[in-house]
Motif scaffolding. Sequence first.
Motif, PDB file in Angstrom:
ATOM      1  N   VAL A  36      -3.675  22.711   1.891  1.00 20.86           N
ATOM      2  CA  VAL A  36      -2.985  23.143   0.678  1.00 20.86           C
ATOM      3  C   VAL A  36      -4.010  23.430  -0.414  1.00 20.86           C
ATOM      4  CG1 VAL A  36      -1.407  22.458  -1.166  1.00 20.86           C
ATOM      5  CG2 VAL A  36      -0.883  21.869   1.195  1.00 20.86           C
ATOM      6  N   THR A  37      -3.909  24.583  -1.021  1.00 21.59           N
ATOM      7  CA  THR A  37      -4.735  24.929  -2.173  1.00 21.59           C
ATOM      8  C   THR A  37      -3.831  25.508  -3.247  1.00 21.59           C
ATOM      9  OG1 THR A  37      -5.182  27.130  -1.259  1.00 21.59           O
ATOM     10  CG2 THR A  37      -6.811  25.388  -0.813  1.00 21.59           C
ATOM     11  N   LEU A  38      -4.303  25.481  -4.478  1.00 21.42           N
ATOM     12  CA  LEU A  38      -3.526  26.000  -5.597  1.00 21.42           C
ATOM     13  C   LEU A  38      -4.312  27.098  -6.306  1.00 21.42           C
ATOM     14  CD1 LEU A  38      -2.232  22.647  -7.141  1.00 21.42           C
ATOM     15  CD2 LEU A  38      -0.956  24.232  -5.696  1.00 21.42           C
ATOM     16  N   PRO A  39      -3.617  28.060  -6.907  1.00 20.42           N
ATOM     17  CA  PRO A  39      -4.318  29.085  -7.684  1.00 20.42           C
ATOM     18  C   PRO A  39      -4.951  28.473  -8.927  1.00 20.42           C
ATOM     19  CG  PRO A  39      -1.953  29.269  -7.999  1.00 20.42           C
ATOM     20  CD  PRO A  39      -2.162  28.254  -6.923  1.00 20.42           C
ATOM     21  N   VAL A  40      -5.891  29.185  -9.514  1.00 20.60           N
ATOM     22  CA  VAL A  40      -6.568  28.708 -10.717  1.00 20.60           C
ATOM     23  C   VAL A  40      -6.381  29.732 -11.832  1.00 20.60           C
ATOM     24  CG1 VAL A  40      -8.288  27.399  -9.432  1.00 20.60           C
ATOM     25  CG2 VAL A  40      -8.763  29.771 -10.033  1.00 20.60           C
ATOM     26  N   LEU A  41      -6.486  29.264 -13.066  1.00 19.16           N
ATOM     27  CA  LEU A  41      -6.368  30.151 -14.220  1.00 19.16           C
ATOM     28  C   LEU A  41      -7.707  30.858 -14.422  1.00 19.16           C
ATOM     29  CD1 LEU A  41      -4.432  31.037 -16.476  1.00 19.16           C
ATOM     30  CD2 LEU A  41      -5.377  29.197 -17.887  1.00 19.16           C
ATOM     31  N   MET A  42      -7.661  32.184 -14.327  1.00 18.86           N
ATOM     32  CA  MET A  42      -8.896  32.967 -14.380  1.00 18.86           C
ATOM     33  C   MET A  42      -9.176  33.420 -15.814  1.00 18.86           C
ATOM     34  SD  MET A  42      -8.581  35.148 -10.825  1.00 18.86           S
ATOM     35  CE  MET A  42      -7.167  36.099 -11.392  1.00 18.86           C
ATOM     36  N   GLY A  43     -10.340  34.039 -16.001  1.00 17.69           N
ATOM     37  CA  GLY A  43     -10.777  34.443 -17.325  1.00 17.69           C
ATOM     38  C   GLY A  43      -9.871  35.452 -18.000  1.00 17.69           C
ATOM     39  N   ASN A  44      -9.128  36.240 -17.205  1.00 22.45           N
ATOM     40  CA  ASN A  44      -8.223  37.247 -17.783  1.00 22.45           C
ATOM     41  C   ASN A  44      -6.859  36.674 -18.154  1.00 22.45           C
ATOM     42  OD1 ASN A  44      -7.100  36.818 -15.279  1.00 22.45           O
ATOM     43  ND2 ASN A  44      -7.352  38.922 -14.543  1.00 22.45           N
ATOM     44  N   GLY A  45      -6.717  35.335 -18.023  1.00 22.47           N
ATOM     45  CA  GLY A  45      -5.458  34.699 -18.385  1.00 22.47           C
ATOM     46  C   GLY A  45      -4.423  34.685 -17.280  1.00 22.47           C
ATOM     47  N   GLU A  46      -4.732  35.247 -16.120  1.00 25.04           N
ATOM     48  CA  GLU A  46      -3.802  35.272 -14.995  1.00 25.04           C
ATOM     49  C   GLU A  46      -4.211  34.234 -13.959  1.00 25.04           C
ATOM     50  OE1 GLU A  46      -3.644  39.210 -13.444  1.00 25.04           O
ATOM     51  OE2 GLU A  46      -2.720  40.069 -15.247  1.00 25.04           O
ATOM     52  N   TRP A  47      -3.210  33.864 -13.132  1.00 28.17           N
ATOM     53  CA  TRP A  47      -3.485  32.904 -12.057  1.00 28.17           C
ATOM     54  C   TRP A  47      -3.899  33.675 -10.814  1.00 28.17           C
ATOM     55  CZ3 TRP A  47      -3.425  27.681 -12.784  1.00 28.17           C
ATOM     56  CH2 TRP A  47      -2.847  27.231 -13.979  1.00 28.17           C
ATOM     57  N   GLY A  48      -4.921  33.195 -10.138  1.00 29.30           N
ATOM     58  CA  GLY A  48      -5.391  33.889  -8.950  1.00 29.30           C
ATOM     59  C   GLY A  48      -6.183  32.978  -8.032  1.00 29.30           C
ATOM     60  N   ARG A  49      -6.740  33.582  -6.989  1.00 31.52           N
ATOM     61  CA  ARG A  49      -7.516  32.843  -5.981  1.00 31.52           C
ATOM     62  C   ARG A  49      -8.859  33.543  -5.770  1.00 31.52           C
ATOM     63  NH1 ARG A  49      -4.506  29.201  -2.885  1.00 31.52           N
ATOM     64  NH2 ARG A  49      -2.285  29.156  -3.406  1.00 31.52           N
ATOM     65  N   PRO A  50      -9.753  33.392  -6.732  1.00 28.71           N
ATOM     66  CA  PRO A  50     -11.055  34.061  -6.615  1.00 28.71           C
ATOM     67  C   PRO A  50     -11.879  33.570  -5.429  1.00 28.71           C
ATOM     68  CG  PRO A  50     -11.056  32.509  -8.453  1.00 28.71           C
ATOM     69  CD  PRO A  50      -9.644  32.629  -8.001  1.00 28.71           C
ATOM     70  N   ASP A  51     -11.547  32.385  -4.904  1.00 28.07           N
ATOM     71  CA  ASP A  51     -12.289  31.859  -3.752  1.00 28.07           C
ATOM     72  C   ASP A  51     -11.768  32.420  -2.434  1.00 28.07           C
ATOM     73  OD1 ASP A  51      -9.849  30.607  -3.664  1.00 28.07           O
ATOM     74  OD2 ASP A  51     -10.650  28.563  -3.494  1.00 28.07           O
ATOM     75  N   GLY A  52     -10.717  33.256  -2.514  1.00 27.76           N
ATOM     76  CA  GLY A  52     -10.173  33.855  -1.301  1.00 27.76           C
ATOM     77  C   GLY A  52      -9.298  32.932  -0.492  1.00 27.76           C
ATOM     78  N   SER A  53      -8.909  31.785  -1.054  1.00 33.97           N
ATOM     79  CA  SER A  53      -8.048  30.851  -0.324  1.00 33.97           C
ATOM     80  C   SER A  53      -6.690  31.470  -0.062  1.00 33.97           C
ATOM     81  CB  SER A  53      -7.905  29.537  -1.099  1.00 33.97           C
ATOM     82  OG  SER A  53      -7.342  29.772  -2.379  1.00 33.97           O
ATOM     83  N   GLN A  54      -6.012  30.942   0.950  1.00 33.61           N
ATOM     84  CA  GLN A  54      -4.743  31.521   1.397  1.00 33.61           C
ATOM     85  C   GLN A  54      -3.575  31.059   0.530  1.00 33.61           C
ATOM     86  OE1 GLN A  54      -4.240  31.243   5.619  1.00 33.61           O
ATOM     87  NE2 GLN A  54      -2.046  31.673   5.561  1.00 33.61           N
ATOM     88  N   HIS A  55      -2.648  31.984   0.246  1.00 32.83           N
ATOM     89  CA  HIS A  55      -1.441  31.628  -0.502  1.00 32.83           C
ATOM     90  C   HIS A  55      -0.654  30.558   0.245  1.00 32.83           C
ATOM     91  CE1 HIS A  55       2.340  32.050  -2.709  1.00 32.83           C
ATOM     92  NE2 HIS A  55       2.941  32.162  -1.542  1.00 32.83           N
ATOM     93  N   CYS A  56      -0.139  29.586  -0.481  1.00 28.53           N
ATOM     94  CA  CYS A  56       0.667  28.519   0.109  1.00 28.53           C
ATOM     95  C   CYS A  56       2.132  28.723  -0.283  1.00 28.53           C
ATOM     96  CB  CYS A  56       0.192  27.154  -0.373  1.00 28.53           C
ATOM     97  SG  CYS A  56      -1.458  26.714   0.212  1.00 28.53           S
TER      98      CYS A  56
END
Length: 239
Positions: A36-56
């Motif tokens: 299980v991984t969670l998205p992170v808040l990125m510099g543009n203010g949106e949530w994403g997965r810059p590490d390429g982890s899989q959507h849960c």
Amino acid sequence: MIRVVLHVQGGKRLISTGHPDEWVRLALRPDPETPVTLPVLMGNGEWGRPDGSQHCPNRPYTIRRWNPDLCEMLIDIVVHEGGVAASWAMGAKVGDIVGICNPEGRFEPPADTAWMLLMTDITGLPAVGRVLEELSKDQRAIVHVEIPSAADRQVIGSAGDVSITWHETHGRNEGRNGYTQLPQIAQAIESLPDGPGYIYIAGEARAASECRKYFRDRLGFDKTRIDAVGYWIEGQARV
């Protein structure tokens, strides 16, 4: 319904909304081999997965009870065929890891509320149960709960002045249109108590909307004192 007890790592950071119907999203493993991984808040203010982890896959559930001292969270999950979280809950075991998001909530009676009407199908029962448990002795609640069978009734303690009517009409059955009869239950209410009130409706989204329209248009109740929350949509997954 299955009750799951979660120990929340870093739970001291979880800030309750103060709404007794608050919910979180539970994120689950996409497959047995992927954590299980969670998205992170990125510099543009949106949530994403810059590490390429899989959507849960994730689904929203009410916090039935939260103990901040123990960082322990109770979640009641309605079991049904094919449900992402329901399938996990049926086989849940100690040591399973799930992700959670920050809570959100809607239940907020105006300060001058003299009575409240709570209407829900079984999916909103955890929220209504927590609402009732947190009432003070000077609060009055009229409650209608739609459930599949008498076995789904629950004993709920409350310090408030509470009356509960159980309706065993939830689910497919000959002569019924759809899974829920919540609008029909609402339409059987021909009058409301005197004084300033508050109406909280939780259940299938279209049904909750129909109930809201009935109280607003037919009984003339102030729409600003109604909260109608769509917990699920018939025929769709809450992704």
